[in-house]
Enzyme design. Structure first.
Site, mmCIF file in Angstrom:
data_model
loop_
_atom_site.group_PDB
_atom_site.id
_atom_site.type_symbol
_atom_site.label_atom_id
_atom_site.label_comp_id
_atom_site.label_asym_id
_atom_site.label_seq_id
_atom_site.Cartn_x
_atom_site.Cartn_y
_atom_site.Cartn_z
ATOM 1 N N ILE A 13 5.393 -1.390 -1.648
ATOM 2 C CA ILE A 13 5.170 -0.054 -2.207
ATOM 3 C C ILE A 13 5.490 -0.039 -3.711
ATOM 4 C CG2 ILE A 13 5.916 2.360 -2.084
ATOM 5 C CD1 ILE A 13 6.555 1.896 0.912
ATOM 6 N N ASP A 53 17.960 -8.913 -9.855
ATOM 7 C CA ASP A 53 18.474 -8.880 -8.484
ATOM 8 C C ASP A 53 19.483 -7.745 -8.441
ATOM 9 O OD1 ASP A 53 19.962 -9.211 -6.136
ATOM 10 O OD2 ASP A 53 19.773 -11.391 -6.180
ATOM 11 N N ASN A 79 13.743 1.195 -6.172
ATOM 12 C CA ASN A 79 12.843 0.967 -5.040
ATOM 13 C C ASN A 79 13.266 -0.219 -4.171
ATOM 14 O OD1 ASN A 79 10.004 0.954 -3.670
ATOM 15 N ND2 ASN A 79 10.202 -1.095 -4.565
ATOM 16 N N SER A 138 14.213 7.502 2.553
ATOM 17 C CA SER A 138 13.441 7.381 3.794
ATOM 18 C C SER A 138 13.653 8.671 4.571
ATOM 19 C CB SER A 138 13.973 6.199 4.608
ATOM 20 O OG SER A 138 13.518 6.266 5.944
ATOM 21 N N LYS A 165 20.338 4.874 3.679
ATOM 22 C CA LYS A 165 19.452 5.808 2.970
ATOM 23 C C LYS A 165 20.074 7.213 2.896
ATOM 24 C CE LYS A 165 16.069 2.953 1.910
ATOM 25 N NZ LYS A 165 15.673 2.653 0.522
HETATM 26 P P1 NAP Z 1 8.905 -4.687 0.932
HETATM 27 O O1 NAP Z 1 7.427 -4.920 0.866
HETATM 28 O O2 NAP Z 1 9.744 -5.547 1.805
HETATM 29 O O3 NAP Z 1 9.449 -4.725 -0.572
HETATM 30 C C1 NAP Z 1 10.823 -4.667 -0.830
HETATM 31 C C2 NAP Z 1 11.027 -5.105 -2.261
HETATM 32 O O4 NAP Z 1 12.442 -5.071 -2.535
HETATM 33 C C3 NAP Z 1 10.585 -6.560 -2.526
HETATM 34 O O5 NAP Z 1 10.025 -6.660 -3.813
HETATM 35 C C4 NAP Z 1 11.895 -7.328 -2.451
HETATM 36 O O6 NAP Z 1 11.885 -8.529 -3.181
HETATM 37 C C5 NAP Z 1 12.795 -6.305 -3.103
HETATM 38 N N1 NAP Z 1 14.206 -6.622 -2.922
HETATM 39 C C6 NAP Z 1 14.919 -6.789 -1.780
HETATM 40 N N2 NAP Z 1 16.184 -7.121 -2.071
HETATM 41 C C7 NAP Z 1 16.282 -7.148 -3.426
HETATM 42 C C8 NAP Z 1 17.317 -7.427 -4.353
HETATM 43 N N3 NAP Z 1 18.547 -7.787 -3.941
HETATM 44 N N4 NAP Z 1 17.056 -7.337 -5.679
HETATM 45 C C9 NAP Z 1 15.832 -7.002 -6.118
HETATM 46 N N5 NAP Z 1 14.783 -6.760 -5.300
HETATM 47 C C10 NAP Z 1 15.031 -6.831 -3.969
HETATM 48 O O7 NAP Z 1 9.248 -3.188 1.376
HETATM 49 P P2 NAP Z 1 8.617 -1.750 0.993
HETATM 50 O O8 NAP Z 1 8.207 -1.127 2.272
HETATM 51 O O9 NAP Z 1 7.676 -1.873 -0.137
HETATM 52 O O10 NAP Z 1 9.949 -1.002 0.517
HETATM 53 C C11 NAP Z 1 10.115 -0.399 -0.752
HETATM 54 C C12 NAP Z 1 11.101 0.747 -0.609
HETATM 55 O O11 NAP Z 1 10.529 1.767 0.223
HETATM 56 C C13 NAP Z 1 12.434 0.368 0.048
HETATM 57 O O12 NAP Z 1 13.501 1.019 -0.598
HETATM 58 C C14 NAP Z 1 12.274 0.898 1.469
HETATM 59 O O13 NAP Z 1 13.510 1.151 2.084
HETATM 60 C C15 NAP Z 1 11.481 2.144 1.214
HETATM 61 N N6 NAP Z 1 10.764 2.700 2.372
HETATM 62 C C16 NAP Z 1 9.796 1.978 2.977
HETATM 63 C C17 NAP Z 1 9.133 2.525 4.068
HETATM 64 C C18 NAP Z 1 8.053 1.770 4.795
HETATM 65 O O14 NAP Z 1 7.603 2.267 5.853
HETATM 66 N N7 NAP Z 1 7.601 0.626 4.313
HETATM 67 C C19 NAP Z 1 9.464 3.809 4.533
HETATM 68 C C20 NAP Z 1 10.467 4.517 3.880
HETATM 69 C C21 NAP Z 1 11.111 3.948 2.803
HETATM 70 P P3 NAP Z 1 11.563 -9.989 -2.488
HETATM 71 O O15 NAP Z 1 10.068 -10.127 -2.484
HETATM 72 O O16 NAP Z 1 12.258 -10.932 -3.428
HETATM 73 O O17 NAP Z 1 12.158 -9.962 -1.120
#
Ligand code: NAP
Length: 236
Positions: A13, A53, A79, A138, A165
């Protein structure tokens, strides 16, 4: 010209939010904990990139120094997030399995990471004419929704991710009270197919990024200390 940093924007996202914000003319830094993954993503997007990070003080301090030297920051999008309790799109670590270590790992990124990055970038944001922080939360953070039977949030059995969250939401409220000149809001992207849930989410990343992009561009007289989904405000 608005300068925006999105943490964890090398994929998912955050990557899509970067794409949409660049498309409307903003300067976007994507934060990536892995330099190579970040460089590839930035090249694809026409974005700037900082190695960042959120669990690492030195990495966050270096990113803040770089962006400060380049001219500062207007919008911070917290994010980066993890959901360690889910695999194959299902919750595998519920109340019976959750340990202090699982909680610590989840909070380290989702909560302490948000505080670490916010603390480091506050001096830059304070120098902006129209500063904004978007905390990616979330609907699982909502105590109202997780206690309302018959909803998908009620049926979600994980502990660590919703707790983290909910903590993010109280960060939003307390920072918003402390910094009335900064628009600071929590947003809920909706259940979106990404690596976070092994693609189980039913929304596209375009849909998921919409509320992040909207609240990143909130007017100086717009809401602060709120909690929003694309459809409108959510109950705490
Ligand atoms: P995603 O595709 O897994 O992306 C997560 C991102 O966070 C990746 O770029 C990951 O990097 C990065 N990350 C994780 N740990 C990190 C760290 N220690 N330092 C820097 N970057 C880090 O997940 P997403 O669904 O896009 O999630 C984005 C946000 O939306 C999150 O906060 C999540 O909780 C929230 N959200 C998602 C959903 C959903 O349904 N997908 C719903 C509600 C809220 P790497 O590539 O290095 O792992």
């Amino acid at each position: 010209m608005t300068t925006i940093l999105i943490t964890g924007a090398n994929k998912g996202i955050g990557f899509e939010a970067a794409r949409q914000l660049i498309a409307v003319g903003h300067t976007v830094y994507i934060g990536s904990r892995d330099g190579e993954r970040g460089r590839r993503a930035a090249e694809q997007l026409g974005a700037r990139m900082v190695q960042l990070d959120v669990t690492d003080d030195a990495s966050v301090a270096a990113a803040a120094k770089t962006i400060d030297a380049d001219g500062g920051l207007d919008v911070l999008i917290n994010n980066a997030g993890v959901q360690a309790e889910m695999s194959d799109g299902k919750v595998t670590i519920g109340a019976a399995e959750v340990t202090a270590d699982v909680m610590r790992e989840t909070f380290e990124t989702n909560v302490f990471g948000t505080v670490r990055v916010t603390h480091a970038f506050l001096p830059l944001l304070q120098r902006s004419a129209a500063p904004v922080i978007v905390n990616v939360s979330s609907a699982l953070a909502s105590l109202t929704l997780v206690t309302t039977p018959g909803t998908r949030r009620y049926d979600y059995l994980g502990v660590a991710y919703p707790a983290s969250k909910t903590a993010v939401n109280v960060l939003t409220v307390q920072y918003a009270k402390a910094f009335p000149n900064i628009r600071i809001n929590s947003v809920e992207p909706g259940f979106t197919g990404t690596d976070l849930n092994q693609g189980a989410g039913h929304q596209t990343v375009e849909q998921g990024a919409e509320i992040i992009v909207r609240m990143a561009q909130v007017n100086p007289d717009g809401p602060t200390g709120g909690y929003f989904a694309a459809s409108g405000p959510l109950p705490w």
